[in-house]
Design a protein around this motif. Sequence first.
Motif, PDB file in Angstrom:
ATOM      1  N   GLY A 181       6.236   2.604   1.072  1.00 58.30           N
ATOM      2  CA  GLY A 181       4.900   2.048   1.241  1.00 58.30           C
ATOM      3  C   GLY A 181       4.848   1.107   2.424  1.00 58.30           C
ATOM      4  N   ALA A 182       3.715   0.457   2.565  1.00 57.26           N
ATOM      5  CA  ALA A 182       3.498  -0.496   3.654  1.00 57.26           C
ATOM      6  C   ALA A 182       3.312  -1.891   3.074  1.00 57.26           C
ATOM      7  N   LEU A 183       4.093  -2.830   3.568  1.00 54.58           N
ATOM      8  CA  LEU A 183       3.972  -4.230   3.180  1.00 54.58           C
ATOM      9  C   LEU A 183       3.082  -4.910   4.207  1.00 54.58           C
ATOM     10  N   ALA A 184       2.046  -5.621   3.750  1.00 52.48           N
ATOM     11  CA  ALA A 184       1.030  -6.104   4.682  1.00 52.48           C
ATOM     12  C   ALA A 184       0.587  -7.530   4.397  1.00 52.48           C
ATOM     13  N   LEU A 185       0.157  -8.184   5.451  1.00 47.47           N
ATOM     14  CA  LEU A 185      -0.530  -9.466   5.380  1.00 47.47           C
ATOM     15  C   LEU A 185      -1.915  -9.288   5.985  1.00 47.47           C
ATOM     16  N   SER A 186      -2.926  -9.873   5.362  1.00 48.06           N
ATOM     17  CA  SER A 186      -4.283  -9.793   5.898  1.00 48.06           C
ATOM     18  C   SER A 186      -4.936 -11.158   5.842  1.00 48.06           C
ATOM     19  N   ILE A 237      -2.002  -1.050   8.459  1.00 48.17           N
ATOM     20  CA  ILE A 237      -1.474  -0.448   7.228  1.00 48.17           C
ATOM     21  C   ILE A 237      -1.511   1.066   7.317  1.00 48.17           C
ATOM     22  N   ALA A 238      -2.645   1.613   7.731  1.00 53.02           N
ATOM     23  CA  ALA A 238      -2.780   3.067   7.838  1.00 53.02           C
ATOM     24  C   ALA A 238      -1.827   3.638   8.887  1.00 53.02           C
ATOM     25  N   GLN A 239      -1.644   2.925   9.988  1.00 51.22           N
ATOM     26  CA  GLN A 239      -0.722   3.396  11.016  1.00 51.22           C
ATOM     27  C   GLN A 239       0.702   3.501  10.484  1.00 51.22           C
ATOM     28  N   VAL A 240       1.112   2.507   9.705  1.00 49.87           N
ATOM     29  CA  VAL A 240       2.455   2.543   9.125  1.00 49.87           C
ATOM     30  C   VAL A 240       2.592   3.719   8.164  1.00 49.87           C
ATOM     31  N   LEU A 241       1.611   3.917   7.304  1.00 45.75           N
ATOM     32  CA  LEU A 241       1.678   4.992   6.315  1.00 45.75           C
ATOM     33  C   LEU A 241       1.675   6.370   6.964  1.00 45.75           C
ATOM     34  N   ARG A 242       0.982   6.515   8.087  1.00 41.12           N
ATOM     35  CA  ARG A 242       0.986   7.802   8.788  1.00 41.12           C
ATOM     36  C   ARG A 242       2.297   8.027   9.540  1.00 41.12           C
ATOM     37  N   ALA A 243       2.719   7.027  10.298  1.00 42.74           N
ATOM     38  CA  ALA A 243       3.853   7.208  11.204  1.00 42.74           C
ATOM     39  C   ALA A 243       5.179   7.395  10.475  1.00 42.74           C
ATOM     40  N   PHE A 244       5.419   6.598   9.441  1.00 44.23           N
ATOM     41  CA  PHE A 244       6.748   6.577   8.842  1.00 44.23           C
ATOM     42  C   PHE A 244       6.897   7.520   7.657  1.00 44.23           C
ATOM     43  N   TYR A 248       0.830  -1.206   0.000  1.00 43.50           N
ATOM     44  CA  TYR A 248       0.000   0.000   0.000  1.00 43.50           C
ATOM     45  C   TYR A 248       0.862   1.252   0.000  1.00 43.50           C
ATOM     46  N   VAL A 249       0.353   2.297  -0.642  1.00 44.12           N
ATOM     47  CA  VAL A 249       0.980   3.613  -0.587  1.00 44.12           C
ATOM     48  C   VAL A 249      -0.073   4.619  -0.137  1.00 44.12           C
ATOM     49  N   ARG A 250       0.397   5.733   0.344  1.00 41.93           N
ATOM     50  CA  ARG A 250      -0.534   6.779   0.798  1.00 41.93           C
ATOM     51  C   ARG A 250      -0.830   7.731  -0.340  1.00 41.93           C
ATOM     52  N   ARG A 251      -2.096   8.062  -0.494  1.00 46.06           N
ATOM     53  CA  ARG A 251      -2.550   9.059  -1.447  1.00 46.06           C
ATOM     54  C   ARG A 251      -3.480  10.015  -0.710  1.00 46.06           C
ATOM     55  N   GLY A 252      -2.925  11.108  -0.235  1.00 46.49           N
ATOM     56  CA  GLY A 252      -3.720  12.061   0.539  1.00 46.49           C
ATOM     57  C   GLY A 252      -4.199  11.448   1.840  1.00 46.49           C
ATOM     58  N   ASP A 253      -5.503  11.441   2.028  1.00 45.91           N
ATOM     59  CA  ASP A 253      -6.088  10.872   3.238  1.00 45.91           C
ATOM     60  C   ASP A 253      -6.564   9.441   3.023  1.00 45.91           C
ATOM     61  N   GLN A 254      -6.012   8.786   2.019  1.00 51.02           N
ATOM     62  CA  GLN A 254      -6.408   7.400   1.742  1.00 51.02           C
ATOM     63  C   GLN A 254      -5.165   6.524   1.589  1.00 51.02           C
ATOM     64  N   ARG A 255      -5.379   5.231   1.692  1.00 51.53           N
ATOM     65  CA  ARG A 255      -4.322   4.264   1.412  1.00 51.53           C
ATOM     66  C   ARG A 255      -4.739   3.485   0.166  1.00 51.53           C
ATOM     67  N   LEU A 256      -3.827   3.424  -0.767  1.00 46.73           N
ATOM     68  CA  LEU A 256      -4.102   2.819  -2.064  1.00 46.73           C
ATOM     69  C   LEU A 256      -3.423   1.472  -2.154  1.00 46.73           C
ATOM     70  N   CYS A 257      -4.188   0.434  -2.534  1.00 46.54           N
ATOM     71  CA  CYS A 257      -3.615  -0.893  -2.744  1.00 46.54           C
ATOM     72  C   CYS A 257      -2.935  -0.890  -4.107  1.00 46.54           C
ATOM     73  N   LEU A 258      -1.600  -0.890  -4.081  1.00 42.04           N
ATOM     74  CA  LEU A 258      -0.849  -0.771  -5.325  1.00 42.04           C
ATOM     75  C   LEU A 258      -0.574  -2.136  -5.951  1.00 42.04           C
ATOM     76  N   PHE A 259      -0.216  -3.122  -5.121  1.00 41.71           N
ATOM     77  CA  PHE A 259       0.031  -4.483  -5.588  1.00 41.71           C
ATOM     78  C   PHE A 259      -0.558  -5.454  -4.577  1.00 41.71           C
ATOM     79  N   ARG A 260      -0.973  -6.625  -5.079  1.00 36.86           N
ATOM     80  CA  ARG A 260      -1.620  -7.584  -4.187  1.00 36.86           C
ATOM     81  C   ARG A 260      -1.514  -8.992  -4.774  1.00 36.86           C
ATOM     82  N   VAL A 261      -1.281  -9.964  -3.892  1.00 41.50           N
ATOM     83  CA  VAL A 261      -1.331 -11.383  -4.273  1.00 41.50           C
ATOM     84  C   VAL A 261      -2.248 -12.056  -3.274  1.00 41.50           C
TER      85      VAL A 261
END
Length: 244
Positions: free
Chosen positions: A197-202, A148-155, A112-125
């Motif tokens: 960006g943020a690398l995530a598992l869900s 995911i949002a916490q990582v994008l805000r904090a870092f 995920y990457v940040r786009r303004g006040d949103q988080r955008l899923c850029l790549f996914r498997v």
Amino acid sequence: MAEKAKRRPALDGVASADRALSVLSAFRKGDRTLPLAELADRTGLVKSTIMRLAISLVEHGYLARDGDGSYRLDAEVLRLGTIYTQSFRLEAHVTPVLEELVARTGETAAFYVRRGDQRLCLFRVDSPHLLRMHVRVGDALPLDSSAIAQVLRAFAARPLPDYVAALELPIVTMGATDPHTGSMAAPVFGPGDRLAGALALSAPVIRWTPEALAAARPILAEAATALTRRIGGETPEWPRAAAE
């Protein structure tokens, strides 16, 4: 008589080119200029050799010589770096990491990457499990309290907020976006130590057992660090208890 197969000659590097490249590689983050003595220490080359190499490097715009005799990187290095950045394909590096995460954990991996006040899923498997969170590439979600949002805000902030030092990475949240889904996320950094960006598992919360969380956290931390290195970043120093 059959013609003997021609053997391909072994290819060796050019010694002078190797030495010239070692001079350029001697510059490290934070270096503005380097005196001749420091270049000699870092490269293992004698000063007279460095001075001869520097003549060509200065002529072609890779080095500049200051009035005090020290050297600095010049504009040609920046030009090549700009070309590399423009031609760099993030997807080619991220997708194999996501595929490996899915193979090792069995859960959905995304970047995920940040786009303004949103988080955008850029790549996914996607996970091979039928029960999973159905987010598509290109979907934009709010910057809520999810991992995911916490990582994008904090870092993304510079300097990093004081509370970052107390974070245990990867960050884990359950039910933050959807009551039935949990996620964990870790930051990935690019050149200049900027957040890429943020690398995530869900996964559904029912699959995030204590054992599954304990197994997946170091795997995700390792993947985020490896991806940071692949794209030319450097992970800042902070406590990473989950990766130890």
